[in-house]
Scaffold this motif. Sequence first.
Motif, PDB file in Angstrom:
ATOM      1  N   GLN A 151       0.825  -1.211   0.000  1.00  0.00           N
ATOM      2  CA  GLN A 151       0.000   0.000   0.000  1.00  0.00           C
ATOM      3  C   GLN A 151       0.856   1.256   0.000  1.00  0.00           C
ATOM      4  O   GLN A 151       0.556   2.233  -0.694  1.00  0.00           O
TER       5      GLN A 151
ATOM      6  N   TYR B  54       2.132   1.750  -3.488  1.00  0.00           N
ATOM      7  CA  TYR B  54       1.077   2.252  -4.376  1.00  0.00           C
ATOM      8  C   TYR B  54       0.812   3.740  -4.118  1.00  0.00           C
ATOM      9  O   TYR B  54       0.692   4.538  -5.049  1.00  0.00           O
ATOM     10  N   ASP B  55       0.729   4.109  -2.846  1.00  0.00           N
ATOM     11  CA  ASP B  55       0.438   5.501  -2.503  1.00  0.00           C
ATOM     12  C   ASP B  55       1.555   6.447  -2.919  1.00  0.00           C
ATOM     13  O   ASP B  55       1.315   7.647  -3.096  1.00  0.00           O
TER      14      ASP B  55
ATOM     15  N   GLN C 277      -0.657   4.745 -10.959  1.00  0.00           N
ATOM     16  CA  GLN C 277      -1.785   4.222 -10.191  1.00  0.00           C
ATOM     17  C   GLN C 277      -2.943   3.828 -11.117  1.00  0.00           C
ATOM     18  O   GLN C 277      -3.624   2.823 -10.882  1.00  0.00           O
ATOM     19  N   GLU C 278      -3.131   4.609 -12.188  1.00  0.00           N
ATOM     20  CA  GLU C 278      -4.176   4.289 -13.155  1.00  0.00           C
ATOM     21  C   GLU C 278      -3.915   2.942 -13.820  1.00  0.00           C
ATOM     22  O   GLU C 278      -4.836   2.125 -13.993  1.00  0.00           O
TER      23      GLU C 278
ATOM     24  N   LEU D  29      -2.076   0.382 -12.639  1.00  0.00           N
ATOM     25  CA  LEU D  29      -2.249  -0.702 -11.673  1.00  0.00           C
ATOM     26  C   LEU D  29      -3.718  -0.943 -11.364  1.00  0.00           C
ATOM     27  O   LEU D  29      -4.166  -2.095 -11.248  1.00  0.00           O
ATOM     28  N   LYS D  30      -4.491   0.134 -11.250  1.00  0.00           N
ATOM     29  CA  LYS D  30      -5.913  -0.019 -10.987  1.00  0.00           C
ATOM     30  C   LYS D  30      -6.607  -0.750 -12.132  1.00  0.00           C
ATOM     31  O   LYS D  30      -7.481  -1.598 -11.917  1.00  0.00           O
TER      32      LYS D  30
ATOM     33  N   ASN E  33      -5.993  -4.276 -11.662  1.00  0.00           N
ATOM     34  CA  ASN E  33      -6.340  -4.758 -10.328  1.00  0.00           C
ATOM     35  C   ASN E  33      -5.113  -5.217  -9.543  1.00  0.00           C
ATOM     36  O   ASN E  33      -5.135  -6.250  -8.865  1.00  0.00           O
ATOM     37  N   HIS E  34      -4.041  -4.439  -9.646  1.00  0.00           N
ATOM     38  CA  HIS E  34      -2.804  -4.722  -8.911  1.00  0.00           C
ATOM     39  C   HIS E  34      -2.444  -3.528  -8.032  1.00  0.00           C
ATOM     40  O   HIS E  34      -2.902  -2.404  -8.272  1.00  0.00           O
ATOM     41  N   LYS E  35      -1.595  -3.785  -7.043  1.00  0.00           N
ATOM     42  CA  LYS E  35      -1.020  -2.733  -6.218  1.00  0.00           C
ATOM     43  C   LYS E  35       0.454  -2.501  -6.529  1.00  0.00           C
ATOM     44  O   LYS E  35       1.024  -1.476  -6.161  1.00  0.00           O
TER      45      LYS E  35
END
Length: 559
Positions: free
Chosen positions: A447, A450-451, A458-459, A461-462, A465-467
């Motif tokens: 997390q 990712y942050d 982030q787009e 990975l989203k 559906n991954h972090k």
Amino acid sequence: MALLMKRTTLRLIVPVLTFGVILSGCNDAGSGSTVSSTSPTTTGSAVATQGTEAIKPMTISMFIANSYQQPTADNRIYKMIKDKTGVSLKMEFLVGDLTQKLGVMIAGGDYPDVITGDDKLIAAGAFVPLEDLIEKYAPNLKKHYADVWNQIKDPASGHIYALPGYNAFTGTFTETTYEGPGFWLQKDILKEQGWPTPKTLEDYFAIIEKAKQQHPDRIGFETLNFDWRTFPLQNPPEHLAGHPNDGGVIVDNGKASIFADKDIAKNYYKKLNEINSKGLLDKEALVQNYDQYLAKIASGRVIGMFDQHWNFSDGEKSLISQGNFGSTYVGFPLLYPGATEYYRDRPALTINRGYGISVKAKDPVAIIKFLDSLMTEDWQKTLQWGVQGQDYQVKDGKYYRTPEQRDQQNDNTWKLANKAEAFFFNLPKMQGTYIDGNATDPNTQPQEFYDSLKPVDQEVLKAYNHKTWAEFFKTPVDNPVYYPAWSIDLIDGSPAKVAQTKMNDLAVKYLPKAVLASEADFEKVWKEYTDQLSKANVKAYEDRINDQIQWRIKNWSSK
């Protein structure tokens, strides 16, 4: 067939201003009073080692074979180390040529207390064996290396001369970035095409062909066949067939054989021949040098390539510095039908690297106790995460950083005053997870990783559906005890080494010919290549690899 290493275990050696610096306001060795070797936090538990309750204040001199900037004299982590252990570090970093520096050391027999491991120094008798010291005085280190105890011994002497700084894992293996092999595609291309997930060569090159039609000014597929960096061209067949990176061989049931003359190789180069005929392969790919390769990646024009991420990441960093995040890459584990994925592996130990104690050290026992004291979770958290509330926060038991704290970690000036990177890089370290489930390294906390990313990343990975980037690849199993076969010493001048050199020369010559030939001539060129390989004393090469695989299985297995 080249030998590959993870980027995290490599450090470029470049000239910087020379310095030897004593950090933490050091005292003279043996200055009298004893200091408790406690954990860095007042609330943390005391160091759980025998014999480390009272370490005398001392200065440890070190030569570190990497280039670093000078930390500030008031660096708070080095000060904490001195305050809590009594140890000050007098560190000298590499300037200029390492071989020359080591030659001077060896000729004069003038060694500091601690030196980063090197085969030349070991051959010169510069290090004391560590196994008895660890057994008697360093239970934390013994526990840390317990599963790889036999692997960290020098194969020639059976002694431990250096403490590997990486890849002895604890808890759960974690990985967020991915530095290994894969078939890479630009992020903006993936977005344009609705986030496809290629699984085969056909899927992959269909994406490139469509992207090339939409962006005719871009390069479709890139590769490299230069100097020792021939692996982008030579290694794909083993991964497509479901094998890890063992270099020039694939290993089945403990037995190695070359794959260069097998159908798994032929099918790959035939596919490159086909895409070349379609104009999807860079026409300069097989004759360019490494700098030219990186420059093309840095230009943002390359749609895709097979490579190890660490090998092209300098070109990608240039794209990031330009703010061109969409032209950076995502890797995919393509496979032949029926193959089982084995791209991502657990990084292997590097023998005879990390810190060793020299024969000139006045108090090896005190040094090993000091190194052992830093192998508690409290110290490891301080060295990797920092100080809670100052460098990271905790919420619901999970460690994280605020945006401001993340910015500090990217500020080199701040790091020189607030981190111990120069010392920690080669230090034995926990990797994986702590007892509380948090990752040992902030960069491997999913997390937090990712942050810390840019919105573009982030787009991506989203969408999948991954972090993390590592999640595009299957979580690796434990390495076979002999792994990787590429690290086996073939011995200069031996029949095995001569054969390896001959096979590589043939690949450098014939693979470009096969790829660039007309489709009608491919079979003819491939036959020429395999005919020449059959004359290269392949058996001597395979015999040496297999002999050493069996030696490793016998001698490296846990007992």
